[in-house]
Design a protein around this motif. Sequence first.
Motif, PDB file in Angstrom:
ATOM      1  N   UNK A 291      -8.148  -2.215 -38.118  1.00  0.00           N
ATOM      2  CA  UNK A 291      -9.273  -1.322 -38.381  1.00  0.00           C
ATOM      3  C   UNK A 291      -9.903  -1.668 -39.719  1.00  0.00           C
ATOM      4  N   UNK A 292     -10.651  -2.740 -39.748  1.00  0.00           N
ATOM      5  CA  UNK A 292     -11.335  -3.158 -40.964  1.00  0.00           C
ATOM      6  C   UNK A 292     -12.824  -3.234 -40.690  1.00  0.00           C
TER       7      UNK A 292
ATOM      8  N   UNK B  36     -14.419   4.368 -36.922  1.00  0.00           N
ATOM      9  CA  UNK B  36     -13.355   4.797 -36.019  1.00  0.00           C
ATOM     10  C   UNK B  36     -12.412   5.776 -36.709  1.00  0.00           C
ATOM     11  N   UNK B  37     -12.069   5.509 -37.966  1.00  0.00           N
ATOM     12  CA  UNK B  37     -11.201   6.417 -38.714  1.00  0.00           C
ATOM     13  C   UNK B  37     -11.891   7.764 -38.914  1.00  0.00           C
ATOM     14  N   UNK B  38     -13.185   7.737 -39.269  1.00  0.00           N
ATOM     15  CA  UNK B  38     -13.910   8.992 -39.471  1.00  0.00           C
ATOM     16  C   UNK B  38     -13.964   9.811 -38.188  1.00  0.00           C
ATOM     17  N   UNK B  39     -14.223   9.143 -37.056  1.00  0.00           N
ATOM     18  CA  UNK B  39     -14.268   9.859 -35.779  1.00  0.00           C
ATOM     19  C   UNK B  39     -12.901  10.427 -35.418  1.00  0.00           C
ATOM     20  N   UNK B  40     -11.835   9.660 -35.685  1.00  0.00           N
ATOM     21  CA  UNK B  40     -10.487  10.137 -35.365  1.00  0.00           C
ATOM     22  C   UNK B  40     -10.122  11.350 -36.212  1.00  0.00           C
ATOM     23  N   UNK B  41     -10.482  11.328 -37.497  1.00  0.00           N
ATOM     24  CA  UNK B  41     -10.202  12.477 -38.363  1.00  0.00           C
ATOM     25  C   UNK B  41     -10.972  13.702 -37.881  1.00  0.00           C
ATOM     26  N   UNK B  42     -12.233  13.496 -37.475  1.00  0.00           N
ATOM     27  CA  UNK B  42     -13.024  14.630 -36.973  1.00  0.00           C
ATOM     28  C   UNK B  42     -12.391  15.226 -35.713  1.00  0.00           C
TER      29      UNK B  42
ATOM     30  N   UNK C  34     -15.195   4.818 -48.130  1.00  0.00           N
ATOM     31  CA  UNK C  34     -14.700   3.689 -47.347  1.00  0.00           C
ATOM     32  C   UNK C  34     -15.045   2.416 -48.096  1.00  0.00           C
ATOM     33  N   UNK C  35     -14.055   1.792 -48.661  1.00  0.00           N
ATOM     34  CA  UNK C  35     -14.245   0.553 -49.419  1.00  0.00           C
ATOM     35  C   UNK C  35     -13.657  -0.590 -48.604  1.00  0.00           C
TER      36      UNK C  35
END
Length: 823
Positions: free
Chosen positions: A580-581, A588-594, A613-614
């Motif tokens: 996940x880069x 994808x990480x933002x959607x999963x957290x939501x 997100x860096x």
Amino acid sequence: MGKIRQRLYVIAALIVVSIIALVPRNTKQRVRDATSGAMKDTTVRRVPINLGLDLQGGIHLALEVDQSKGPVPDCADAIQRAERVVRTRMDEFGTKEPVVQIQGRCRLIVELAGEKDPARARGVIQRTAFLEFRITDMKSLFKDALPLMDAALRKAGIKSRSTAAPSAVAQLFGGDTTKTARDSAADANTPGVLSSLLFQGQLPGEFLVPEEQWPLVDSLTSRPDVRAAIPRGLELRWGAQSESRGARAYRALYAVEARPIITGEELVKAVARRDPVTNQSIVAFQLSHRGARKFADETARHINDYMAIILDSRVQGQPPIIKSQIGANGQIELGTKPLQEASDLALVLRAGALPAPLTIVDERSISATLGADSIHDGVLAGVVGVLLVVVIMIGYYRMSGALAVAALTLYCLFTLAGLALFGFTLTLPGLAGFVLSIGIAVDANVLIFERIREELVHGKSLRLAVDDGFLHAMNAIVDSNVSTILTALILYAVGTGPVQGFAITLIIGIIASMISAIFVVKTLFLVWLYRRPDMINVAHKVPTANIRAALDNVGLLGADIQTFGSDTSYQVRARLGAEATGEAGTQAVADAVARALDQSVGTGQYQIQRREAVGPKVGRELQGKALIAILFSFVVTLIYLAVRFEWRFGLAAVVATAHDIVATIAFISVMHLEVSLVVVGAVLTVVGYSLNDTIIIFDRVRENLRKYRRQNLYEILNLSINETLPRSVLTHGTTIATTLSLLILAGEVIRPFAWVMSFGIFTGTFSSIYIAAPVLLWIEKRWPGEDARGARTFGSRAPAAPPVAGPPVTPSAPQPRAPQPAR
């Protein structure tokens, strides 16, 4: 009295200029009208100090040319053209004072203050927005070429999925040759793999593909052998969205002419509105005079043909039929899409197309609420810290401390005025530089007061003690401040945006502190001496386990969850595996957290206030540039001290500072602090403090080496440390009081900075006393110079006998070789 009056005139002029620079003024901003949705200019009145995104909230994006979608020969030229397009889009986006600037050669920085919708901002910025009009395949050339494409796929071994696969037994023992021949003949008569997936649409050149099959068809049509079979002059374009035909969803594929009849380069106006008949969202556009003539000529030649409106290689809606000649006006139908999306499309069409696709390599979004909390907490903690400094200075130095507090007030005024005059932006790392410069300003006053006290102990008159105190403290103040300014210049030249903000604020603060300490304080002293010549003294709580379980359910295993400030605020750090880069992984990480928060907290029951997100590339650049900046600062410090002292002093100062950096990094690791931009600013602040303290001690060593020529280096070092010890205790005591107030009263954003600063001040004081001096003694013993008197013996000798008569001296001070002349 005339000299004092001139000084007061200069101070008054500086105060007037500073107040004028900080007077609120009218500025124009582009805002969106709530009723009409159109952009308009409005005038607001505000103090001319620019606040960074971490203080006022907003979105920070770093973009580069996306080379994965095709090679770009000159990325610098592409970024320069993209900067003009993005700037035009942002001017109409509705954000006040958007920042669009090029960083380096191939990176574009976009900062939108106060923006709350990161997804919309990314969409508007990254959208290529290349508009073109093409005629569909009216002669059905693509349909006639389908057998050739099927043959090419069959030759490559790709068969239709409906063909039954041979059994394992037949593959092992071989089958009936007669049956094999029958199967070969049957394969020749069955539809090809591509033909079986395409269904003829209602229009010439239109084909429908089942929604679940369109990725397969897209991969097949992208093969070189299939593209070679496509008739010359034709290209394939997908529809922008799926369509429902009966109970099944289909995606339209259009065969269109390769040459567009006109492109969006001729577009001069685009407006979003609702169709009064169908109530659908549309974008009405207008072409230039040249484009209108060309469009009219082309449409006159293609009456009764179908024209596809293509935006970013996607056909918008079903191509309309050209019933008559079309002039300068037209419209794009967006169906049931919201009017906001139509407004964004009209915006990017007006701004023009990007020269190349852009990808996001660094993204940070901070809510305005969190920025306001940071300002409130920082101001509260700063006020408490300043009050503690005031109490300590006045309590220890009495009237001299009161004069220093007055000068410190002017210092704050001068610093803020400098930020306003030069248009620099104040950020959280910049606040770190401001805190450091306050400590340096206090340190300069303490240096002067301690030297005045020493001169008084030696029996000098008050006026003469003040003059000599300022004179003797000047070298230490100049050396420490110049070395810190050189370090800040290196940080500004090599560092990134946040580090540059820290460096700029630090430089302005140091200059203001030198003016206030050297010029203002002495003027106030002269005024006081003139009048008083007898002066003697100088939403609801959710268990963390529930959130963690929800994150585990969506695949975010091992996420780091911490409370952030209140019991209802949390900080989540997570990653969807090593793969996940990049931008896709971030989304994808933002959607999963939501999704996890919807499950654990409830939809609409939470608010994401900050998102960072860096990418790995930007992370490596931040680390590399910070390391390079620190190394360059070491080199500059070594060179400066070699010129002002000698190289042995510079090397000892670098070793002591390196110890502080290593110890501070170890403290960050032990405390499990996140290495954020604020923490980086704190580490840089510690570097400045450590260098400043070490240089002040070394300056006293240099002075005593010239003054007490019969004493060896060991005695001189002990004497110098003892003489500067009161200054070190007072300076670092006031600064630690400020950082402790930040630690107790400030919010979670500033608290890591306060932790690192509190520890860094302690270790900086420790290294200046217990590391810098012993290292200097060891260096002088190993590579003796002209100041290495008695360094090889590494011991003290009996102190010199006190004089029979003369002015009183401090108990630890050796007696000079010759008595001082009376003044």
